[in-house]
Write an enzyme that holds these catalytic residues in place. Structure first.
Site: not given
Ligand code: RB5
Length: 145
Positions: A66, A99
């Site tokens: 993400c 670990h």
């Molecule tokens: C999306 O904008 C962002 O919040 C997501 O990709 C991530 O970083 C969340 O933890």
């Protein structure tokens, strides 16, 4: 070679695409569980799917991307049997395996460069859980519901 379940949100789509290509070139089997475009989505939907794929044994390891690598990690660790770690460097990549017996690597596309991400992913997959004194600690993690 391992079967790896991969998932991301829009913030991790480009890096996930690059890493899937890298994994495939290295001979791994990849289950691409989405998202499949840059369109805005909610990361919990994809992190849960990947975590369940690993927890069920369908995949040996998971890759979640993400923007920061944080949200997907929080979600994945809610699934029993999952030990997900957010990784920013090669040292944490091998320590998380050796670990902590981590089974999902979480990366932040907005925080990590593609070359470091590839190297960290390779080292994560090559490293092995050392068991020994770490085993009872991981067993304690696994007992927490
Ligand atoms: C999306 O904008 C962002 O919040 C997501 O990709 C991530 O970083 C969340 O933890």
């Amino acid at each position: 070679m391992a079967t790896i379940a991969a998932g991301c949100d829009h913030g991790g789509f480009s890096l996930k695409t690059l890493l899937i290509e890298h994994l495939t070139e290295s001979g791994h089997d990849v289950l691409d569980l989405g998202t499949y475009t840059n369109e805005r989505v909610d990361y919990p939907d994809f992190a849960e799917t990947v975590a369940k794929s690993v927890a069920s044994g369908e995949a040996s390891f998971g890759l979640l991307v993400c923007g920061s690598g944080i949200g997907v990690c929080m979600v994945a660790n809610k699934i029993a049997g999952i030990r997900a770690a957010t990784i920013h460097d090669v040292t944490s990549a091998h320590l998380s395996r050796e670990h902590n017996d981590a089974n999902i690597i979480c990366l932040g596309e907005r925080l990590i460069g593609p070359e470091v991400a590839k190297e960290a992913l390779d080292i994560f997959l090559e490293s092995e859980f050392q068991e020994g004194r770490h085993l009872q600690r991981v067993e304690k993690i696994n007992k927490i519901l």
